[in-house]
Design a protein around this motif. Structure first.
Motif, PDB file in Angstrom:
ATOM      1  N   THR A   1     -10.913 -21.903  30.838  1.00 14.14           N
ATOM      2  CA  THR A   1      -9.370 -21.702  31.084  1.00 14.14           C
ATOM      3  C   THR A   1      -9.049 -20.407  30.662  1.00 14.14           C
ATOM      4  OG1 THR A   1      -8.832 -22.573  28.818  1.00 14.14           O
ATOM      5  CG2 THR A   1      -8.967 -24.195  30.497  1.00 14.14           C
ATOM      6  N   THR A   2      -8.192 -20.148  31.566  1.00 11.93           N
ATOM      7  CA  THR A   2      -7.546 -18.597  31.229  1.00 11.93           C
ATOM      8  C   THR A   2      -6.550 -18.767  30.303  1.00 11.93           C
ATOM      9  OG1 THR A   2      -6.325 -18.653  33.240  1.00 11.93           O
ATOM     10  CG2 THR A   2      -8.238 -17.765  33.795  1.00 11.93           C
ATOM     11  N   PRO A   3      -6.237 -17.785  29.604  1.00 13.45           N
ATOM     12  CA  PRO A   3      -4.924 -17.772  28.769  1.00 13.45           C
ATOM     13  C   PRO A   3      -3.615 -17.696  29.476  1.00 13.45           C
ATOM     14  CG  PRO A   3      -6.598 -15.633  28.344  1.00 13.45           C
ATOM     15  CD  PRO A   3      -7.071 -16.411  29.499  1.00 13.45           C
ATOM     16  N   PRO A   4      -2.837 -18.382  28.833  1.00 11.79           N
ATOM     17  CA  PRO A   4      -1.629 -18.225  29.501  1.00 11.79           C
ATOM     18  C   PRO A   4      -0.786 -16.996  29.775  1.00 11.79           C
ATOM     19  CG  PRO A   4      -1.423 -19.077  27.204  1.00 11.79           C
ATOM     20  CD  PRO A   4      -2.846 -18.872  27.391  1.00 11.79           C
ATOM     21  N   GLY A   5      -0.114 -16.749  30.681  1.00 12.98           N
ATOM     22  CA  GLY A   5       0.580 -15.587  31.280  1.00 12.98           C
ATOM     23  C   GLY A   5      -0.300 -14.596  31.660  1.00 12.98           C
ATOM     24  N   PRO A   6       0.356 -13.659  32.647  1.00 15.87           N
ATOM     25  CA  PRO A   6      -0.411 -12.700  33.422  1.00 15.87           C
ATOM     26  C   PRO A   6      -1.303 -11.859  32.463  1.00 15.87           C
ATOM     27  CG  PRO A   6       1.993 -12.050  33.323  1.00 15.87           C
ATOM     28  CD  PRO A   6       1.743 -13.314  32.598  1.00 15.87           C
ATOM     29  N   LEU A   7      -2.480 -11.438  32.926  1.00 15.20           N
ATOM     30  CA  LEU A   7      -3.220 -10.378  32.273  1.00 15.20           C
ATOM     31  C   LEU A   7      -3.052  -8.868  32.896  1.00 15.20           C
ATOM     32  CD1 LEU A   7      -6.482 -12.347  31.484  1.00 15.20           C
ATOM     33  CD2 LEU A   7      -4.621 -11.770  29.749  1.00 15.20           C
ATOM     34  N   PRO A   8      -2.799  -8.001  32.241  1.00 16.95           N
ATOM     35  CA  PRO A   8      -2.944  -6.693  32.971  1.00 16.95           C
ATOM     36  C   PRO A   8      -4.309  -6.430  33.528  1.00 16.95           C
ATOM     37  CG  PRO A   8      -2.798  -6.196  30.620  1.00 16.95           C
ATOM     38  CD  PRO A   8      -2.757  -7.813  30.715  1.00 16.95           C
ATOM     39  N   ARG A   9      -4.114  -6.254  34.810  1.00 18.40           N
ATOM     40  CA  ARG A   9      -5.335  -6.079  35.565  1.00 18.40           C
ATOM     41  C   ARG A   9      -5.586  -4.285  35.801  1.00 18.40           C
ATOM     42  NH1 ARG A   9      -9.037  -8.930  33.884  1.00 18.40           N
ATOM     43  NH2 ARG A   9      -7.744  -8.247  32.225  1.00 18.40           N
ATOM     44  N   LYS A  10      -4.167  -3.989  35.601  1.00 10.00           N
ATOM     45  CA  LYS A  10      -4.175  -2.429  35.966  1.00 10.00           C
ATOM     46  C   LYS A  10      -4.010  -1.532  34.607  1.00 10.00           C
ATOM     47  CE  LYS A  10      -3.314  -2.937  40.635  1.00 10.00           C
ATOM     48  NZ  LYS A  10      -4.269  -2.415  41.549  1.00 10.00           N
ATOM     49  N   ALA A  11      -4.759  -0.342  34.742  1.00 11.31           N
ATOM     50  CA  ALA A  11      -4.444   0.303  33.497  1.00 11.31           C
ATOM     51  C   ALA A  11      -4.387   1.740  33.994  1.00 11.31           C
ATOM     52  CB  ALA A  11      -5.919  -0.009  32.780  1.00 11.31           C
ATOM     53  N   VAL A  12      -3.932   2.560  32.692  1.00  6.74           N
ATOM     54  CA  VAL A  12      -3.937   4.115  32.801  1.00  6.74           C
ATOM     55  C   VAL A  12      -4.793   4.417  31.421  1.00  6.74           C
ATOM     56  CG1 VAL A  12      -1.714   4.055  33.836  1.00  6.74           C
ATOM     57  CG2 VAL A  12      -1.846   4.026  31.372  1.00  6.74           C
ATOM     58  N   ILE A  13      -5.374   5.605  31.813  1.00  2.00           N
ATOM     59  CA  ILE A  13      -6.229   6.126  30.748  1.00  2.00           C
ATOM     60  C   ILE A  13      -5.334   7.402  29.945  1.00  2.00           C
ATOM     61  CG2 ILE A  13      -8.378   7.418  29.812  1.00  2.00           C
ATOM     62  CD1 ILE A  13      -9.723   5.917  32.009  1.00  2.00           C
ATOM     63  N   TYR A  14      -5.104   7.480  28.613  1.00  2.00           N
ATOM     64  CA  TYR A  14      -4.689   8.491  27.943  1.00  2.00           C
ATOM     65  C   TYR A  14      -5.668   9.232  27.068  1.00  2.00           C
ATOM     66  CZ  TYR A  14      -1.453  11.629  25.162  1.00  2.00           C
ATOM     67  OH  TYR A  14      -0.886  12.685  24.675  1.00  2.00           O
ATOM     68  N   ALA A  15      -6.080  10.629  27.494  1.00  2.00           N
ATOM     69  CA  ALA A  15      -6.944  11.135  26.877  1.00  2.00           C
ATOM     70  C   ALA A  15      -6.303  12.515  26.321  1.00  2.00           C
ATOM     71  CB  ALA A  15      -8.228  11.601  27.407  1.00  2.00           C
ATOM     72  N   ARG A  16      -6.732  12.908  24.952  1.00  2.00           N
ATOM     73  CA  ARG A  16      -5.830  13.899  24.346  1.00  2.00           C
ATOM     74  C   ARG A  16      -6.913  14.740  23.323  1.00  2.00           C
ATOM     75  NH1 ARG A  16      -3.676  15.459  19.815  1.00  2.00           N
ATOM     76  NH2 ARG A  16      -4.084  13.429  18.661  1.00  2.00           N
ATOM     77  N   VAL A  17      -6.786  16.221  23.330  1.00  2.00           N
ATOM     78  CA  VAL A  17      -7.395  16.833  22.174  1.00  2.00           C
ATOM     79  C   VAL A  17      -5.840  17.818  21.592  1.00  2.00           C
ATOM     80  CG1 VAL A  17      -9.732  17.005  23.222  1.00  2.00           C
ATOM     81  CG2 VAL A  17      -8.003  18.814  23.912  1.00  2.00           C
ATOM     82  N   SER A  18      -6.230  18.470  20.460  1.00  2.00           N
ATOM     83  CA  SER A  18      -5.373  18.978  19.825  1.00  2.00           C
ATOM     84  C   SER A  18      -4.948  20.435  20.195  1.00  2.00           C
ATOM     85  CB  SER A  18      -5.432  18.922  18.382  1.00  2.00           C
ATOM     86  OG  SER A  18      -5.376  17.727  17.955  1.00  2.00           O
ATOM     87  N   SER A  19      -5.471  21.222  21.101  1.00  2.00           N
ATOM     88  CA  SER A  19      -5.281  22.428  21.652  1.00  2.00           C
ATOM     89  C   SER A  19      -6.125  22.699  22.812  1.00  2.00           C
ATOM     90  CB  SER A  19      -5.722  23.403  20.639  1.00  2.00           C
ATOM     91  OG  SER A  19      -6.969  23.498  20.200  1.00  2.00           O
ATOM     92  N   LYS A  20      -5.491  23.799  23.421  1.00  2.00           N
ATOM     93  CA  LYS A  20      -6.175  24.203  24.713  1.00  2.00           C
ATOM     94  C   LYS A  20      -7.501  24.816  24.368  1.00  2.00           C
ATOM     95  CE  LYS A  20      -5.660  25.411  28.961  1.00  2.00           C
ATOM     96  NZ  LYS A  20      -6.026  24.436  29.808  1.00  2.00           N
ATOM     97  N   ASP A  21      -7.576  25.341  23.176  1.00  2.00           N
ATOM     98  CA  ASP A  21      -9.054  25.994  22.891  1.00  2.00           C
ATOM     99  C   ASP A  21     -10.128  24.868  22.728  1.00  2.00           C
ATOM    100  OD1 ASP A  21      -8.284  28.595  22.813  1.00  2.00           O
ATOM    101  OD2 ASP A  21      -8.013  28.395  20.477  1.00  2.00           O
ATOM    102  N   GLN A  22      -9.607  23.651  22.112  1.00  3.76           N
ATOM    103  CA  GLN A  22     -10.573  22.405  22.177  1.00  3.76           C
ATOM    104  C   GLN A  22     -10.894  21.836  23.634  1.00  3.76           C
ATOM    105  OE1 GLN A  22      -8.371  19.851  19.619  1.00  3.76           O
ATOM    106  NE2 GLN A  22      -9.587  20.347  17.861  1.00  3.76           N
TER     107      GLN A  22
END
Length: 189
Positions: free
Chosen positions: A10-31
């Motif tokens: 059985t699938t869990p109740p409620g809609p599962l997010p099938r769409k996603a975004v990625i967030y990637a980060r470094v602390s500085s422009k040099d990095q």
């Protein structure tokens, strides 16, 4: 004798997010310019998305510290999430890549509860969602507090080092206009 029929999973109740975004980060422009962190984060995030059956809508990438609010791509991601007409998962490497300040915690917590956003912190094997237990939220919040403590301690150590450098008669920061930092002597020419 007849074999017992297997039940379909059985699938869990409620809609599962099938769409996603990625967030990637470094602390500085040099990095960002000299390192491999952003490509590594994106590669791992895409592999995670495939494993979870998530479809990537957008990638938000930036080179800026998370110690303060006001990151451009972070804010663009927030607007994207608010405008979305369906549940969206945010895929990020780990807690301190996403935030290290309490204001962003409140903002993202509001998105999780109001807009049904899920935070997938794949390196920590954690998903923060409306279905998260109190214990899971406690662990998540502790990680945020530890990330903020790391930034606060780094700031103190930097100030301490600059003061000691000045006390020893050296210029404590980057060389002012017209001078050069000598990497060998660590003085200003």
């Amino acid at each position: 004798m007849r074999k017992p029929r297997r039940k379909k999973p059985t699938t869990p109740p409620g809609p599962l997010p099938r769409k996603a975004v990625i967030y990637a980060r470094v602390s500085s422009k040099d990095q960002e310019d000299s390192g491999f962190s952003i490509p590594a984060q994106l590669k791992a995030a895409h592999a995670y998305a495939v494993a979870q059956g998530l479809s990537i809508e957008h990638e938000f990438v930036e080179a800026q510290s998370a110690k303060a609010t006001g990151r451009k791509q972070f804010n663009a991601m927030l607007e994207h999430l608010k405008a979305s007409k369906h549940p969206v998962a945010v895929i990020v490497e780990k807690t301190d890549r996403l935030y290290r300040n309490f204001r962003d915690l409140v903002t993202l917590d509001d998105l999780v509860t109001t807009y049904d956003v899920e935070l997938h912190l794949f390196k920590e094997s954690m998903v923060v969602s409306q279905k998260s237990t109190g214990h899971e939220m406690l662990v998540h919040n502790i990680k945020i507090v530890l990330a903020k403590a790391y930034i606060d301690n780094l700031r103190e150590e930097t100030i301490k080092g600059s003061r000691e450098k000045a006390a020893q008669g050296h210029y404590p920061n980057k060389a002012p206009l017209g001078y050069l930092n000598n990497p060998i002597t660590r003085h200003i020419d």
